[in-house]
Design a protein around this motif. Structure first.
Motif, PDB file in Angstrom:
ATOM      1  N   ARG A   1      -0.842   9.701  -2.931  1.00 45.80           N
ATOM      2  CA  ARG A   1      -0.850  10.824  -1.990  1.00 45.80           C
ATOM      3  C   ARG A   1      -0.151  10.493  -0.677  1.00 45.80           C
ATOM      4  O   ARG A   1       0.579  11.341  -0.129  1.00 45.80           O
ATOM      5  N   ASP A   2      -0.339   9.278  -0.183  1.00 47.17           N
ATOM      6  CA  ASP A   2       0.084   8.951   1.188  1.00 47.17           C
ATOM      7  C   ASP A   2       1.281   8.013   1.286  1.00 47.17           C
ATOM      8  O   ASP A   2       1.710   7.683   2.384  1.00 47.17           O
ATOM      9  N   HIS A   3       1.803   7.553   0.154  1.00 48.90           N
ATOM     10  CA  HIS A   3       2.914   6.612   0.171  1.00 48.90           C
ATOM     11  C   HIS A   3       4.141   7.188  -0.526  1.00 48.90           C
ATOM     12  O   HIS A   3       4.025   7.926  -1.509  1.00 48.90           O
TER      13      HIS A   3
ATOM     14  N   ARG B   1       5.859   7.104   7.848  1.00 46.11           N
ATOM     15  CA  ARG B   1       5.050   7.290   6.648  1.00 46.11           C
ATOM     16  C   ARG B   1       4.858   5.939   5.953  1.00 46.11           C
ATOM     17  O   ARG B   1       5.709   5.062   6.031  1.00 46.11           O
ATOM     18  N   ARG B   2       3.734   5.772   5.303  1.00 41.65           N
ATOM     19  CA  ARG B   2       3.484   4.551   4.559  1.00 41.65           C
ATOM     20  C   ARG B   2       4.444   4.467   3.375  1.00 41.65           C
ATOM     21  O   ARG B   2       4.743   5.464   2.726  1.00 41.65           O
TER      22      ARG B   2
ATOM     23  N   GLY C   1      -4.951   5.536  -1.228  1.00 40.76           N
ATOM     24  CA  GLY C   1      -4.342   6.828  -1.526  1.00 40.76           C
ATOM     25  C   GLY C   1      -2.839   6.706  -1.752  1.00 40.76           C
ATOM     26  O   GLY C   1      -2.053   7.484  -1.186  1.00 40.76           O
TER      27      GLY C   1
END
Length: 315
Positions: free
Chosen positions: A37-39, A104-105, A34
């Motif tokens: 969305r997630d990085h 956060r990634r 993802g």
């Protein structure tokens, strides 16, 4: 800054191909991780902000940070900012690494060019490994030109002098020593990969279930300055195993899952007309370099580098 950092972007076709390899890798990882969305993405945008533009095309919702240590370049960054999801910040890479956390990634590109700062660059990379959370991706670029180790071509015992210079910084990475051939032009990228391998294991000593898995590595030269780029995934062994399986990286042509043998990118210098002609032959002849050369009716570049010609249609 060395000539590798000063060469205008439009004169750096090999680096342009390397960027596309990076984008393809992230696209392969995206369904499982993802990424869009997630990085968040952090990089050294430079005046052109090219990687930020390309990433935005693939991941339009990704938040981005460009760090810059020269105020005049920062002004140009802000003018050339390709979209509103990127923030340009006046800070050094050391300041960014000091503030990095696992909130956060991240996808981080440490795009170093200065050869005389290699030990500091490796130390910053290690600090980042200790700070980031699992599933973060780090891309590291290092100057891999043996000429930066000193000496002049034709000088007596040139290789020995360069090896001594190199080991003055990284002897701890080679407890069994190194042969002089390790700092030869064709071998130096792999020698630097061995340094990064050691640095990863050293940095993650306190996290025994964690590792930094290389995914791809490349070597290229758009001027006299040869560069090495490595991209890898940080995380637990099980997290990494799942990501590798999901992205099918074992069969990807640019995959480099070991700390050796980086992909050699050597894009031929082509005119616009020649590039358009080649585009008309792709993707059907992407793996048939000799046939493409025959249809062009002239050679001029090395055969056997099928992946590079296939990538020309996206430049």
């Amino acid at each position: 800054m060395n000539p590798g950092g000063r060469l205008p972007y439009q004169l750096r076709p090999n680096k342009a191909v390397e960027r596309l390899v990076f984008l393809e890798l992230l696209s392969r990882l995206n369904p499982h991780l993802g990424i869009g969305r997630d990085h968040d993405y952090v990089g050294f945008g430079g005046p052109q902000m090219e990687d930020f533009r390309l990433l935005h095309e693939v991941f339009p919702d990704m938040k981005m940070l460009s760090i810059e240590r020269q105020r005049e370049v920062l002004k140009r960054q802000r003018f050339n900012r390709p979209h509103t999801n990127v923030r340009c910040s006046f800070q050094t890479s050391a300041e960014f690494v000091l503030q990095a956390s696992d909130r956060r990634r991240l996808v981080v590109w440490l795009d170093y060019t200065e050869a005389d700062e290699r030990p500091t660059q490796i130390a910053e990379f290690q600090s980042l490994l200790r700070a980031l959370r699992s599933h973060s991706i780090i891309k590291l670029t290092l100057n891999a030109a043996p000429s930066t180790l000193g000496g002049a071509p034709g000088e007596r015992r040139l290789q020995a002098r360069r090896l001594k210079s190199f080991l003055s910084d990284f002897d701890r990475c080679f407890p069994n020593g190194l042969e002089e051939e390790a700092v030869a032009d064709e071998n130096f990228p792999s020698t630097l990969l061995a340094v990064v391998d050691y640095a990863c294991r050293e940095a993650l000593t306190g996290r025994p279930d964690w590792r930094f898995q290389p995914l791809t590595s490349t070597a290229y030269a758009d001027s006299r300055q040869q560069m090495l780029t490595l991209t890898g995934l940080l995380g637990t062994k099980s997290d990494i195993a799942n990501a590798l399986t999901s992205a099918q990286l074992a069969t990807w042509e640019f995959s480099r899952l070991q700390w050796t043998d980086p992909v050699r990118i050597e894009v031929p210098e082509l005119t616009l007309k020649e590039r358009i002609f080649i585009n008309q032959l792709l993707p059907k002849l992407s793996t048939s370099v000799p046939i493409v050369q025959k249809k062009l009716r002239f050679g001029g570049h090395k055969s056997g580098e099928r992946a590079e010609i296939a990538q020309l249609r996206t430049l």
